[in-house]
Design a protein around this motif. Structure first.
Motif, PDB file in Angstrom:
ATOM      1  N   UNK A   1      -9.092   5.982  -5.245  1.00 30.16           N
ATOM      2  CA  UNK A   1      -7.666   6.176  -5.012  1.00 30.16           C
ATOM      3  C   UNK A   1      -7.406   7.562  -4.443  1.00 30.16           C
TER       4      UNK A   1
ATOM      5  N   UNK B   1       7.430   8.994 -11.827  1.00 32.24           N
ATOM      6  CA  UNK B   1       7.519   9.022 -10.381  1.00 32.24           C
ATOM      7  C   UNK B   1       8.251   7.773  -9.969  1.00 32.24           C
TER       8      UNK B   1
ATOM      9  N   UNK C   1       4.211  -2.354 -10.577  1.00 30.63           N
ATOM     10  CA  UNK C   1       5.647  -2.065 -10.604  1.00 30.63           C
ATOM     11  C   UNK C   1       5.996  -0.945  -9.635  1.00 30.63           C
ATOM     12  N   UNK C   2       5.034  -0.562  -8.830  1.00 32.20           N
ATOM     13  CA  UNK C   2       5.293   0.517  -7.884  1.00 32.20           C
ATOM     14  C   UNK C   2       6.003  -0.066  -6.668  1.00 32.20           C
ATOM     15  N   UNK C   3       7.250   0.353  -6.486  1.00 33.11           N
ATOM     16  CA  UNK C   3       8.019  -0.214  -5.388  1.00 33.11           C
ATOM     17  C   UNK C   3       7.811   0.563  -4.102  1.00 33.11           C
ATOM     18  N   UNK C   4       7.278   1.771  -4.242  1.00 33.14           N
ATOM     19  CA  UNK C   4       7.129   2.613  -3.057  1.00 33.14           C
ATOM     20  C   UNK C   4       5.910   2.235  -2.247  1.00 33.14           C
TER      21      UNK C   4
ATOM     22  N   UNK D   1       0.846  12.632  -8.855  1.00 36.97           N
ATOM     23  CA  UNK D   1      -0.065  11.761  -8.120  1.00 36.97           C
ATOM     24  C   UNK D   1      -0.748  10.740  -9.018  1.00 36.97           C
TER      25      UNK D   1
ATOM     26  N   UNK E   1     -10.951  -4.227 -14.146  1.00 33.19           N
ATOM     27  CA  UNK E   1     -11.374  -5.174 -13.114  1.00 33.19           C
ATOM     28  C   UNK E   1     -12.418  -4.629 -12.168  1.00 33.19           C
TER      29      UNK E   1
ATOM     30  N   UNK F   1      -0.369  11.736  -1.013  1.00 33.02           N
ATOM     31  CA  UNK F   1       0.115  11.021   0.170  1.00 33.02           C
ATOM     32  C   UNK F   1       0.909  11.917   1.088  1.00 33.02           C
TER      33      UNK F   1
ATOM     34  N   UNK G   1     -11.236   4.901  -9.369  1.00 32.42           N
ATOM     35  CA  UNK G   1     -11.399   6.354  -9.337  1.00 32.42           C
ATOM     36  C   UNK G   1     -10.266   6.980  -8.547  1.00 32.42           C
ATOM     37  N   UNK G   2      -9.644   7.998  -9.117  1.00 28.56           N
ATOM     38  CA  UNK G   2      -8.699   8.797  -8.346  1.00 28.56           C
ATOM     39  C   UNK G   2      -9.477   9.908  -7.673  1.00 28.56           C
ATOM     40  N   UNK G   3      -9.267  10.048  -6.400  1.00 24.20           N
ATOM     41  CA  UNK G   3     -10.040  11.026  -5.641  1.00 24.20           C
ATOM     42  C   UNK G   3      -9.127  12.176  -5.226  1.00 24.20           C
TER      43      UNK G   3
ATOM     44  N   UNK H   1      -4.274 -10.668  -7.622  1.00 23.17           N
ATOM     45  CA  UNK H   1      -4.165 -10.725  -9.082  1.00 23.17           C
ATOM     46  C   UNK H   1      -4.332  -9.335  -9.695  1.00 23.17           C
ATOM     47  N   UNK H   2      -5.168  -8.528  -9.049  1.00 22.06           N
ATOM     48  CA  UNK H   2      -5.399  -7.181  -9.562  1.00 22.06           C
ATOM     49  C   UNK H   2      -4.088  -6.388  -9.609  1.00 22.06           C
TER      50      UNK H   2
ATOM     51  N   UNK I   1       2.141   3.537  -3.715  1.00 20.04           N
ATOM     52  CA  UNK I   1       2.483   4.950  -3.591  1.00 20.04           C
ATOM     53  C   UNK I   1       1.220   5.806  -3.575  1.00 20.04           C
ATOM     54  N   UNK I   2       0.077   5.158  -3.691  1.00 19.21           N
ATOM     55  CA  UNK I   2      -1.201   5.827  -3.479  1.00 19.21           C
ATOM     56  C   UNK I   2      -2.027   4.916  -2.574  1.00 19.21           C
TER      57      UNK I   2
ATOM     58  N   UNK J   1      -4.532   9.912  -4.096  1.00 16.33           N
ATOM     59  CA  UNK J   1      -3.155  10.005  -4.587  1.00 16.33           C
ATOM     60  C   UNK J   1      -2.279  10.978  -3.812  1.00 16.33           C
TER      61      UNK J   1
ATOM     62  N   UNK K   1       9.088   4.402  -9.031  1.00 16.88           N
ATOM     63  CA  UNK K   1       8.185   3.258  -8.972  1.00 16.88           C
ATOM     64  C   UNK K   1       7.409   3.080 -10.250  1.00 16.88           C
TER      65      UNK K   1
END
Lengths: 800, 790
Positions: free
Chosen positions: A278, B227, A319-322, B219, B198, A282, B202-204, A313-314, A260-261, A280, B229
């Motif tokens: 990331x 949200x 659990x994000x289904x979207x 977000x 790991x 979208x 970063x969230x951008x 593995x990461x 979802x991101x 976020x 999910x």
């Protein structure tokens, strides 16, 4: 058939009741349906396999030669016309007038496959460098110099074969003419003696530096993708394919994952762990870095491999289904925008969030089933314009999208496929995805995608002689101006269909030229123009048209037209359309070319005698049959839009061969045994059959098969509990080796790995197999014989 | 010669030196220690009735250790806390509230009180007392402090290295249990997920687009509803609470805010790898810097993760916001950052929009109970003027310096994390309430707080600053934090009747706050002052005048007026006020200037006003709007003593002849054989006379026979260090020589008694100031003339 001289006299063999025709079949004569009360099913037209390899000279004695069947094996000698692999016309003589064309009922189109794989024994396309001057072109219509441009006035003037304009020959290019009126250097200059050449592009063809070969991978890591193993399969395929990327500093790679991101990765940092960035938002995506998201593969291969290994593995506990497929594509695109390149998307679920998200329209379709066929086709159209708009922008910046759908459920292929089909890519469809058998195909598909001959940031235009004009282009591309098509990428598998219409008359015995010019960048960064020429004689004789008709090209035209129609009309309408196209052609022949005496018979033109069989197969194909999943149909439509002539026919008219008795064949025999007729009478109870259509391989195992044979081929002696999706292993026995050889040869021929599926009797898979035997009578479908009767009746009723 | 300016100034400046604790044990200072009873009389006092209070100053000075029980309150609506001024009937177990005169029964657990057994809050010396408050049951105290660092990366490599250095020190100083988060920004905002092991995650966020709190939460997968999910964080029995947070928010806490002990390594790696913003800066353009969105994201994150608990956003800014919400200047370098002139002429196109944005941010932060600290280190302005609201309303710290390498930044930054003697005592989540006698109305508060809009009978009609309330939010407060409360008198009819008059007025300040150690505490200060009856009795008023407090309160008051009133002429307003004050309280014969004299309680006041008129608070055009905002924020939050130094710096002379002694803030104090030490609060200047400088340049101080000279050189340095050590923000230290270019830092503050116009009178070796400003002498002459006019 090649070299068939003259017009065939209509040859009626008896008269009788039209409702019960018989069909004595002779390969050297016009096929006819005759009166005897019973049709001999063994006598009706069926394809015969040509086993010998033909050497085909494209022009003989100054005349265009009729090319061999696309499905046959042949070696081309380019003697002025291009190889039929590159361009194949639906008719090898061009009607002088539009009326004649209309009368014939036949389509006038050429199938262009500019990067078609050559036969290994063929001469490579020659590269011509005109230096600063650039390729010689007609100054009026900008056609490129070709063997059909006529030099006159001691070579000082050349006359364009397409527009007829007289050009001054540039001084650097002057050459005396020989006694035959040809330039003395004609045979030494590829552009004057070969149907296909490539020119080095000069500056005027460059709007910017040729782009690097950029590959950006986008991998779905949403919960479903992870849990079905699709993510792992994608990562593994990418990782294995890295070594197949074009070598050199101009090959760049980048990767992002998404749920979802959207997660970008910066791999620049040599000693440090990679950075995950990331995005976020979208609904309105952006790129998180200006640089370092896409790097030369040589600089980041190790870290990319490590990353690919750790991604599954990461996200193991994700659990994000979207899945924000559209947004992720957009974000990937933004990262590639400065260069363009190939965006390879691995998607596993219905895109549910963000820009371009989709909904489960399939359920909508099911609940609306009562409203009948009328609206159902709307579900085969893209749900809205969002993805189309996006795709147009991608294309503008030379980004080609390929989508690998590794899914277990409905993903709205109809909407998704808009993006690849607009940007010169394609959809790969793995349904239902199997973590056991599909990774191998995924890897092979990806590798072939990367390694096949291809060009980037391409523009294509087809020109033709005055008298005709291009009516339409169809295929996977983006069209911004009426004359040109933009192809962010074009590869050896893609075919573009170009249809023509008359805007003037041709003189009898004149020739009509077609020239396809493809400006593109090689994966190594060279800008080139591939120029493909063919010149065909013009005729005012309808019989000539029928004699020189190209069945496979015409049928491909029909298939593509049908596919185009599927999203906009009901299936029954499309089927009717297909059938009436067939009937109209045959009726025209019957009416204008066959002898009056044969009025009670169904008379088939020799060149098109398989048209009814293929048409029948088409009405029963995945795309046109009534049952079947929406996504399967959409996928079929998406495949057809770029399919080549040689693969269009098997796609609807598959090839069936017996596997169980392969050991009885000699090693000298062709690898692949003769195909069996597609009817159930050919199926023996102790047999194992492979039916392939270039996409899937269906292996049908009969009940009475010897367990030892099973053991030899599959490694198990009982089908109980065998998975539907097969991994074909090679075991240490002759039969297994032969089966593998056959399958591998098919893969080579089809440039496709084939999804192998086991079909068992008493199982839906067995019924599905049965439904592919197109000659059989099926629920809602006629048998071959019945269909011929139907066609005949229709013609008769039209003629009275 | 009693009317000479000197007499007004007081003969010896050392007399102005503060007593040991000028603010007293209650840290409360009144402009007037005796109040007139009527509105008319109050307005004739000229200087407003105001009180400066440092609500949580110096816990060491408390007469009693914190009381481990909750305070007793008077019945509503008064709700004042039990205090030493209450009348107690021990026999009846009843106390009478001195503010509202209500009778209250002691609760059962006070049953044991008697004349000989009095609880601490009734001790007279306990006019200020602190209570420990247990949190709501089940909430394990103490709460960890939360620090969310927001670092500007649109800076050159060198500056970023300084930042890293300071950040590393800060992280090392933080208590292990403190929660830390990191946001870096440039063209885009990077929110670092410290809990992801790991790889660096970063969230951008894009810098160009304003983003709502809800969007941020959504977000980041932190939104309350979850949200789609994201697993919904339902409260399950037995779920372990993390860091005392509600489990609902623990996902966010685990991901973005981690105890120092758990993320020290990650932070260290992140800092190592942190690079200047990678987005290109086009030629002729400023760097694209999205300060607004960065703060937006930081506030949203804290709002989601730790609402209602003490948390501060510590923003390290290296330049102006040029992108997205909060833009103060365009990217194009040809557009200069707005000046006071632009603001005056309404020619600052981004200003109002940015102010509005930061106002919204302030509201959000206040509602969450969080603090915004800004450390601006840049040669250019960064937008403090626009951010002022967000900093001041949340009680944030602010430090303005030229570079992250400068000691003003480095040492100040370090200070906020230091414990022990120099600890700032950073506290959170404060609520400041006022209870007072009913003839007194509260006009409002100037200082680092936000109105909680608790309206009531105690609110005055006229408003000053954060008004129309009797309770204020102080998201961040520390030992230095000072508020100025403005009062009005509004006698009711009943109190006007003779016989019902109470001779004393009472004011109670109640501050509840989250102590640096995590627990919630309540500090109550109850003070009493005298009413003055009638209009003729100026003597009592004069006796109760606190000229330092009055000067500071006026400075704060006019600063506010300058900000909110268009075309406000501060100089004129101050002059008129001073003249009115002198007319009212001076001794003179009408129309005889030479007869004029002032009581010693007023004697320094004209000089304070003279210097205030010349100060950065009034002469804003000499400064950038950022500097003005900075100066005003500190003026509003500092103690009276420190604020006086901002208005009228102190000057100490060091010489061979005499021990270090205060001298007049006058150019005449300069001498070639003196070292002067100027404390102007924001800067500390050591000024060497010419001869001293020459000797020093010849290195006499290194020769054994000139030990005394070495000591003379050393003495002001040590004195300066003492000043610097005790102050936040750390002042800028300027060491300069007479006639050197840096000498301007001293000269600008001195009374121009000698200018180039009077140069011929100047004895050799002293200095002159190149100015047309009037000198204090001229100022006083005018004052006397105008004050005595009938």
């Amino acid at each position: 058939m090649p070299g068939m001289p003259g017009a065939m006299p209509p040859n009626a063999l008896g008269q009788g009741m039209p409702s019960t025709p018989t069909m004595p079949y002779s390969p050297h004569a016009e096929a006819q349906v005759s009166t005897p009360s019973k049709i001999d099913p063994n006598q009706i037209p069926r394809p015969i396999t040509e086993t010998s390899v033909v050497i085909f000279e494209t022009r003989q004695a100054g005349q265009a030669a009729v090319p061999p069947a696309a499905s046959s094996e042949f070696i081309v000698k380019d003697t002025g016309n291009c190889s039929p692999r590159l361009m194949r016309c639906t008719m090898n003589q061009i009607p002088c007038t539009g009326d004649l064309l209309t009368t014939s009922g036949m389509p006038l189109a050429i199938m262009v496959q500019p990067f078609a794989l050559p036969h290994p024994s063929e001469e490579a396309i020659q590269l011509v460098d005109f230096g600063e001057m650039g390729p010689i072109r007609c100054s009026r219509c900008k056609a490129y110099i070709n063997p059909f441009m006529r030099f006159v006035d001691q070579g000082k003037i050349f006359i364009c074969n397409l527009c007829g304009f007289s050009n001054d020959t540039p001084r650097e290019y002057l050459c005396n003419l020989g006694p035959d009126g040809r330039r003395r250097d004609a045979d030494d200059r590829p552009e004057l003696c070969r149907g296909t050449v490539e020119f080095i592009a000069t500056k005027e063809f460059l709007v910017r530096e040729p782009m690097p070969a950029v590959y950006f991978f986008l991998v779905d890591v949403s919960m479903n993708a992870i849990q079905t193993g699709a993510t792992a399969a994608a990562c593994s395929a990418i990782s294995q394919s890295l070594s197949d990327l074009p070598e050199g500093p101009r090959t760049m790679v980048g990767i992002a994952t998404f749920d979802s991101t959207i997660h970008f990765y910066s791999l620049k940092r040599a000693q440090q762990q990679p950075l995950m960035l990331i995005v976020p938002d979208i609904q309105d995506v952006y790129t998180p870095l200006q640089m370092d998201l896409i790097l030369p593969v040589s600089e980041c291969r190790d870290s990319l491999e490590q990353l690919l290994e750790s991604i599954p593995s990461m996200f193991e506990n994700n659990r994000v289904a979207d899945s924000a497929f559209g947004a992720a594509m957009k974000a990937g695109f933004l990262a590639m925008k400065p260069t363009g390149g190939k965006l390879l998307v691995f998607q596993s679920v219905l895109p549910s969030v963000g820009t371009g998200s989709l909904s489960a329209r399939e359920t909508e379709g099911r609940s609306n089933i009562s409203s009948g066929d009328k609206e159902a086709h709307k579900l085969l159209q893209p749900v809205d314009k969002t993805l189309k708009t996006m795709a147009l922008e991608f294309a503008e910046y030379q980004v080609c999208v390929d989508v690998f759908l590794t899914t277990q459920s409905y993903t709205d292929v109809a909407s998704i496929s808009v993006v690849p089909s607009t940007t010169g890519g394609r959809v790969y469809y793995y349904f239902p995805f199997s973590a056991l058998s599909d990774p191998a195909k995924l890897f092979n598909d990806l590798r072939w995608n990367i390694t096949r001959p291809q060009g980037l940031e391409a523009v294509m235009r087809v020109r033709c002689s005055q008298g005709l004009q291009v009516q339409d282009y169809s295929g996977n591309f983006c069209k911004r101006v009426p004359t040109d098509i933009d192809l962010p990428a074009i590869d050896s598998d893609k075919t573009i269909m170009v249809s023509f219409k008359h805007d003037d008359k041709f003189q009898e015995n004149s020739e009509c030229g077609f020239q396809c010019a493809l400006l593109y960048t090689t994966v190594y960064g060279q800008r080139r123009i591939r120029v493909i020429n063919i010149s065909l004689p013009c005729t005012s004789m309808l019989s000539n048209l029928f004699r020189c008709a190209d069945l496979e090209a015409q049928f491909t035209y029909v298939v593509k037209q049908a596919a185009n129609g599927i999203p906009s009309s009901s299936l029954s309408q499309v089927r009717d359309q297909v059938t009436s196209t067939c009937i109209n052609i045959l009726q025209s022949y019957r009416q204008y070319c066959a002898s009056v005496s044969s009025s009670g018979q169904l008379i088939l033109p020799e060149a098109l005698k398989l048209l009814p069989l293929y048409t029948l197969a088409l009405t029963k194909s995945i795309g046109l049959r009534n049952d079947g999943r929406l996504d399967d149909r959409s996928y079929w439509v998406s495949i057809v839009s770029s399919v080549s002539v040689s693969l269009a026919v098997p796609l609807v008219f598959p090839r069936m061969i017996a596997l169980h008795d392969l050991t009885s064949r000699d090693d000298e025999d062709p690898l692949i045994p003769n195909p069996l007729t597609l009817n159930s009478e050919n199926i023996q109870d102790n047999g194992i059959y492979l039916l392939e259509n270039g996409e899937d391989g269906f292996i049908h195992v009969r009940n009475a098969v010897n367990p030892a044979t099973l053991e030899q081929i599959f490694g198990f002696s009982s089908l109980a509990g065998a998975p539907n999706l097969l991994v074909l292993e090679q075991f240490d026995n002759v039969l297994s080796r032969k089966v593998n050889e056959v399958v591998n040869e098919i893969r080579r021929q089809r440039c496709s790995y084939l999804r192998l599926r086991l079909c068992q009797k008493g199982d839906p898979s067995g019924d599905f197999f049965r439904s592919l035997l197109v000659e059989d009578k099926a629920p809602g479908g006629l048998s071959y014989v019945e269909f011929l009767v139907h066609v005949h009746r229709q013609i008769q009723s039209k003629m009275t | 010669d009693s009317c000479s300016p000197r007499s007004i100034m007081a003969a010896d400046p050392s007399a102005a030196a503060a007593p040991a604790d000028p603010d007293g044990p209650d840290a409360v200072r009144f402009t007037w220690n005796a109040w007139p009873r009527s509105k008319v009389e109050a307005s004739r006092c000229v200087v407003p009735l105001a009180v400066a209070i440092s609500p949580v100053r110096s816990p060491e000075s408390l007469a009693s250790p914190p009381l481990p029980y909750p305070p007793l309150r008077c019945k509503p609506p008064c709700s004042a806390l039990l205090n030493p001024f209450a009348r107690v009937d021990f026999a009846a177990k009843i106390w009478i509230c001195p503010l509202c005169f209500s009778r209250n029964h002691f609760p059962p657990h006070y049953a044991g009180i008697s004349e000989n057994n009095v609880p601490a809050e009734l001790f007279t010396q306990c006019s200020t007392v602190e209570y420990l408050v247990a949190g709501p049951p089940g909430s394990p105290a103490p709460l960890p402090p939360v620090f969310l660092f927001v670092i500007d990366t649109c800076v050159i490599e060198e500056e970023l290295e300084y930042v890293k250095l300071s950040m590393r020190k800060a992280v090392a100083l933080l208590p292990e249990h403190a929660l830390v988060g990191l946001v870096t920004f440039g063209t885009q905002v990077h929110l670092h997920e410290l809990g992801f092991s790991e790889l660096s995650k970063i969230y951008v966020f894009r810098g160009s687009k304003e983003i709502s709190k809800e969007q941020i939460l959504d977000q980041l997968g932190l939104s309350g509803g979850g949200r789609p999910g994201f697993p919904k964080m339902t409260q399950q029995p037995g779920v372990q609470q993390v860091n005392g947070m509600h489990p609902l928010v623990t996902t966010g806490v685990n991901r973005f805010l981690l105890p120092v002990s758990e993320c020290e390594c990650t932070l260290s790696t992140l800092l190592d790898e942190l690079q200047p913003d990678q987005w290109p800066v086009e030629a002729g353009n400023r760097a694209i810097r999205c300060t607004g969105v960065a703060l937006n994201v930081a506030a949203g994150l804290l709002g989601a993760c730790v609402p209602g608990t003490g948390a501060r956003i510590i923003a390290l800014l290296g330049g102006p916001c040029t992108e997205g919400p909060g833009v103060i200047v365009s990217k194009d370098l040809s557009e200069p950052v707005r000046s006071h002139k632009d603001l005056d002429k309404d020619a600052a196109p981004h200003f109002q929009k940015a102010v509005k944005f930061y106002d919204g941010l302030a509201k959000q932060l206040v509602s969450q109970g969080h603090v915004l600290d800004v450390f601006a280190s840049a040669l250019d302005q960064v937008g403090l003027a626009e951010m002022k609201l967000a900093i001041e309303r949340t009680g944030g710290l602010v430090v303005l310096s030229e570079s992250f390498g400068h000691s003003v930044f480095k040492d100040s930054f370090k200070r906020i994390f230091e414990g022990g003697e120099h600890s700032l005592g950073l506290s959170f989540n404060g609520t400041f309430e006022i209870n007072c006698s009913k003839d007194i109305k509260v006009q409002g508060v100037i200082g680092p707080c936000t109105s909680l809009e608790k309206k009531g009978a105690l609110c005055a009609d006229t408003i000053v600053g954060q008004g129309n309330t009797t309770a204020w939010k102080m998201c961040g407060l520390d030992r230095n934090t000072s508020l100025t409360v403005f009062f009005d008198v509004s006698p009711s009819e009943r109190s006007g009747q003779p016989g019902h008059q109470n001779p004393d007025l009472y004011i109670q300040f109640v501050t509840s706050y989250q102590h640096p150690e995590g627990q919630m505490r309540i500090r109550a200060t109850t003070v009493s002052r005298k009413w003055v009856d009638g209009s003729t009795n100026t003597e009592e008023l004069v006796e109760g005048f606190d000229q330092e407090t009055a000067a500071v309160v006026l400075a704060r008051y006019i600063s506010l007026k300058m900000e909110i009133e268009e075309e406000f002429d501060a100089t004129r307003w101050l002059d008129r006020s001073l003249i009115r004050l002198c007319s009212r309280f001076g001794d003179y014969r009408k129309d005889d200037p030479s007869s004029f004299s002032l009581h010693s309680n007023f004697s320094l006041f004209p000089q304070f006003m003279f210097n205030l008129r010349r100060s950065q608070f009034v002469q804003v055009f000499n400064n950038s709007p950022d500097e003005t905002a900075y100066f005003r924020m500190l003026l509003n939050r500092e103690s009276i003593t420190n604020s006086v130094a901002m208005i009228q710096p102190s000057l100490i002379s060091f010489s061979f002849d005499s021990p270090p002694s205060p001298v007049f803030l006058d150019v005449a104090s300069i001498a070639v054989d003196r070292i002067l030490l100027l404390d102007a609060y924001f800067s500390v200047v050591i000024f060497h006379g010419m001869t001293i400088a020459q000797w020093r340049n010849m290195c006499y101080q290194n020769q054994p026979e000139h030990q005394q000279f070495a000591q003379l050189l050393q003495a002001p340095q040590e004195e300066a260090q003492v000043i610097i050590n005790g102050r936040f923000p750390v002042p800028r230290l300027v060491v300069c020589d007479q006639h050197g270019s840096q000498a301007r830092f001293l000269l600008a503050k001195l009374n121009p008694s000698a200018t180039y116009n009077s140069a011929h009178d100047v004895p050799p070796g002293s200095d002159i100031i190149f100015t047309d400003d009037v000198s204090f002498q001229v100022f006083c002459e005018h004052l006397q003339r105008l004050a005595v006019q009938s």
